[in-house]
Enzyme design. Structure first.
Site, PDB file in Angstrom:
ATOM      1  N   ARG A 209     -35.095 -13.923  -6.360  1.00 39.88           N
ATOM      2  CA  ARG A 209     -35.800 -14.884  -5.503  1.00 39.88           C
ATOM      3  C   ARG A 209     -37.293 -15.026  -5.800  1.00 39.88           C
ATOM      4  O   ARG A 209     -37.936 -15.896  -5.246  1.00 39.88           O
ATOM      5  CB  ARG A 209     -35.583 -14.514  -4.039  1.00 39.88           C
TER       6      ARG A 209
ATOM      7  N   LEU B 113     -30.608 -17.179   2.113  1.00 40.09           N
ATOM      8  CA  LEU B 113     -30.765 -15.734   2.330  1.00 40.09           C
ATOM      9  C   LEU B 113     -29.460 -15.075   2.751  1.00 40.09           C
ATOM     10  O   LEU B 113     -29.142 -13.976   2.294  1.00 40.09           O
ATOM     11  CB  LEU B 113     -31.837 -15.474   3.393  1.00 40.09           C
TER      12      LEU B 113
ATOM     13  N   ARG C 135     -31.714  -0.827  -3.079  1.00 37.14           N
ATOM     14  CA  ARG C 135     -31.099  -1.393  -4.284  1.00 37.14           C
ATOM     15  C   ARG C 135     -30.891  -2.891  -4.116  1.00 37.14           C
ATOM     16  O   ARG C 135     -31.166  -3.670  -5.023  1.00 37.14           O
ATOM     17  CB  ARG C 135     -29.765  -0.708  -4.570  1.00 37.14           C
TER      18      ARG C 135
END
Length: 199
Positions: A164, A74, A155
């Site tokens: 993902r 992440l 965005r």
């Protein structure tokens, strides 16, 4: 040791109409046009044309619980902002881990026993061996629970969700991303209308 599940929580209060109006207001300066009709239609038009920079004017923050390996993926989204649980400063009295279901089903006893040994070694190092948590963390597993806050503009969230939710993403990452996508579908559906689970 405790095995827990990954989770996602939106921490912002979201008024979809206000968000769409803000995006419309910011976007209309580009065209020097006046609002007319539904702001949702204007936002749809921006996304359809690929004029997504206007979406950067709105950000959302999620509280995410995942394992350290997924957290490492992440934080590669450099346009987002992160506050992450620190294994350097946190002393763990009980390890909380997130288990990959496939590994757990195939090797559940060995997996749990290995984690229990790591937990015992960590506790011994910190409590009896005089090793500070910032050094003892070297033995903590990648499946250790990690808690973080992640903020990104709309965005960037679209970009993250496209990547993902893909079938090529790690299963736990897909779980996290699809949970975030579900929140968007509930709170700001226009922003993600073109993004499908597992796209």
């Amino acid at each position: 040791m405790k095995i827990i599940k990954p989770s996602v929580e939106l921490i912002d209060e979201v008024n979809a109409n206000d968000v769409y109006k803000k995006i419309e207001r910011c976007g209309r300066v580009c065209y020097q046009s006046e609002p007319k009709g539904n702001p949702e239609d204007f936002v749809r038009m921006l996304i359809k044309r690929g004029h997504e920079s206007v979406l950067e004017h709105v950000s959302l923050t999620f509280h995410i619980i995942c394992d350290r390996a997924i957290q490492n993926e992440l934080v590669r989204h450099r346009l987002a902002s992160f506050s992450v649980e620190s294994t350097r400063y946190v002393k763990y009295d009980e390890l909380k881990v997130i288990s990959d279901a496939e590994v757990a089903l195939q090797h559940v006893t060995d997996f749990k026993n290995a984690l229990k040994r790591l937990e015992k070694l960590y506790k011994y190092a910190v409590n009896s061996g005089g090793v500070p948590p910032e050094h003892a963390r070297d033995i903590l597993p990648l499946c250790l629970k990690s808690e973080l806050y992640m903020t990104a503009n709309l965005r960037e969230w679209r970009h993250i969700l496209k990547l993902r939710t893909s079938k090529h993403a790690h299963p736990q990452m897909r779980t996290i991303a699809n949970s975030i996508l579900a929140v968007f579908k509930d709170k700001l559906p226009v922003i993600v209308e073109d993004i499908k689970n597992g796209c």
